[in-house]
Design a protein around this motif. Structure first.
Motif, PDB file in Angstrom:
ATOM      1  N   UNK A   1      17.550 -20.270  15.933  1.00 37.45           N
ATOM      2  CA  UNK A   1      18.686 -19.504  15.434  1.00 37.45           C
ATOM      3  C   UNK A   1      18.489 -18.010  15.698  1.00 37.45           C
ATOM      4  N   UNK A   2      17.275 -17.536  15.480  1.00 33.84           N
ATOM      5  CA  UNK A   2      16.990 -16.118  15.675  1.00 33.84           C
ATOM      6  C   UNK A   2      17.143 -15.714  17.142  1.00 33.84           C
ATOM      7  N   UNK A   3      16.775 -16.618  18.056  1.00 35.30           N
ATOM      8  CA  UNK A   3      16.840 -16.318  19.483  1.00 35.30           C
ATOM      9  C   UNK A   3      18.169 -16.734  20.116  1.00 35.30           C
ATOM     10  N   UNK A   4      19.049 -17.356  19.315  1.00 36.66           N
ATOM     11  CA  UNK A   4      20.333 -17.797  19.847  1.00 36.66           C
ATOM     12  C   UNK A   4      20.229 -19.000  20.773  1.00 36.66           C
ATOM     13  N   UNK A   5      19.232 -19.845  20.541  1.00 34.59           N
ATOM     14  CA  UNK A   5      19.012 -21.014  21.404  1.00 34.59           C
ATOM     15  C   UNK A   5      19.782 -22.220  20.874  1.00 34.59           C
ATOM     16  N   UNK A   6      20.605 -22.817  21.725  1.00 28.76           N
ATOM     17  CA  UNK A   6      21.340 -24.031  21.394  1.00 28.76           C
ATOM     18  C   UNK A   6      20.848 -25.165  22.306  1.00 28.76           C
ATOM     19  N   UNK A   7      21.418 -26.348  22.135  1.00 31.41           N
ATOM     20  CA  UNK A   7      21.047 -27.438  23.028  1.00 31.41           C
ATOM     21  C   UNK A   7      21.478 -28.795  22.522  1.00 31.41           C
TER      22      UNK A   7
END
Length: 252
Positions: A179-185
Motif C-alpha cells: 500500500x505504501x509503495x502503491x503496488x497492486x496485482x
C-alpha cells in the motif's frame, strides 16, 4: 504439425492454416506447471513448452508440449478490431492424443462452454454465463442423452458464491508495504481439492508476475478457508482429486 491437429483446426475452427498472414515462430517458450511463462529459468523449472504457430492482430494460436514434447493442449485466441480477445478456445489432450476437454469462451458475451470427451467422443457439455450455469446435457455410458443441471466434472463451491466472496472481502488485508509503495496485482491461486472435497493445498500460479507480499496474503487467507468443496467426479461418478483456480485481486 500432425494430421490430427490439422484436421481439428479445419473441423472445429474452420480456419485455414495456410492463410497469407500465418507466421510460424519456432521458439519454444518455457512454462511452469500452471502453463504460465517462466522468465527466470535459474529459479523455476519448466514443466511445459509453448510453441506459437500464429501471432497476428486477429488471431494467436499455440501448442503446449510436455517436457517429452508430447502435445498436451492447444490454445487459440481471436481478437476484435480493438485488439481485445473476442473468443478463446482451449483444447486438452490425453497421452494417446485424444481430445479430453474443449473450453470455448465468448469473451464479448461472457459465455463459456465446457465440452467433455471420452476416447475422442463428446459425452457432456455445459454452458455458463458469468460463472453461472445456464444449460447442460450428458450422455451416459449406455448412450442415452439427458439434460443435466450440474457440471460434476469440475470441483464446485459447497457454499453460495455470495458467502465465498464475503469471506474473501472480510479477511483479505492489503499488505502495508505494498500500500505504501502503491503496488497492486492479481494473484492466481491453484486450490488442490481431494476426492472428499477437502482443501489440501494452496499454490500461487503466477509467482513471477506479482509482489511476494501479495502472494503471502492471498495464500494466508485461502489456507484458512472454513468450508469444504464439492469434489469433481469422473465419468463413472467417482469423486477424484482436482484443482480449482481462484483469482485474488489487490487494488488500491
Amino acid at each position: 504439425m500432425n494430421k490430427k491437429l490439422l484436421l481439428l483446426l479445419f473441423v472445429v475452427l474452420g480456419n485455414n492454416l495456410f492463410a497469407q498472414d500465418f507466421v510460424p515462430l519456432q521458439d519454444f517458450i518455457p512454462l511452469n506447471k500452471y502453463k504460465i511463462e517462466i522468465k527466470d529459468l535459474d529459479k523455476y523449472s519448466a514443466y511445459y513448452f509453448e510453441q506459437i504457430l500464429m501471432d497476428t492482430i486477429s488471431e494467436k494460436h499455440s501448442i503446449i508440449y510436455d517436457t517429452l514434447y508430447n502435445i498436451d493442449s492447444e490454445y487459440i485466441i481471436f481478437f476484435s478490431a480493438n485488439s481485445k480477445p473476442s473468443e478463446r478456445i482451449t483444447i486438452t489432450y490425453n497421452d494417446s492424443g485424444d481430445t479430453t476437454r474443449l473450453v470455448y469462451t465468448d469473451c464479448i458475451n461472457q459465455i463459456t462452454t465446457y465440452r467433455y470427451y471420452d476416447q475422442g467422443q463428446k459425452f457432456a457439455e455445459y454452458e455458463y454465463k458469468s460463472h453461472t450455469e445456464i444449460s447442460g446435457w450428458v450422455v451416459d455410458e449406455k448412450g442415452e442423452k439427458s439434460t443435466s443441471d450440474v457440471d460434476y466434472y469440475r470441483p464446485r463451491l459447497r457454499v453460495s458464491f455470495k458467502d465465498h466472496a464475503q469471506f474473501l472481502d472480510r479477511n483479505l488485508r492489503f499488505p502495508k508495504d505494498c500500500r505504501r509503495k502503491g503496488i497492486e496485482g492479481n494473484v492466481y491461486l491453484s486450490l488442490k481439492i481431494d476426492s472428499e472435497g477437502k482443501l489440501i493445498g494452496v499454490d500461487v500460479m503466477n509467482p513471477e508476475d506479482v509482489d511476494l507480499s501479495l502472494q503471502h496474503e492471498a495464500v494466508r487467507v485461502m489456507s484458512r478457508y472454513p468450508w469444504d468443496f464439492i469434489p469433481a467426479q469422473d465419468r463413472s461418478g467417482n469423486p477424484v482429486e482436482s484443482e480449482l483456480k481462484q483469482p485474488i485481486n489487490f487494488r488500491l
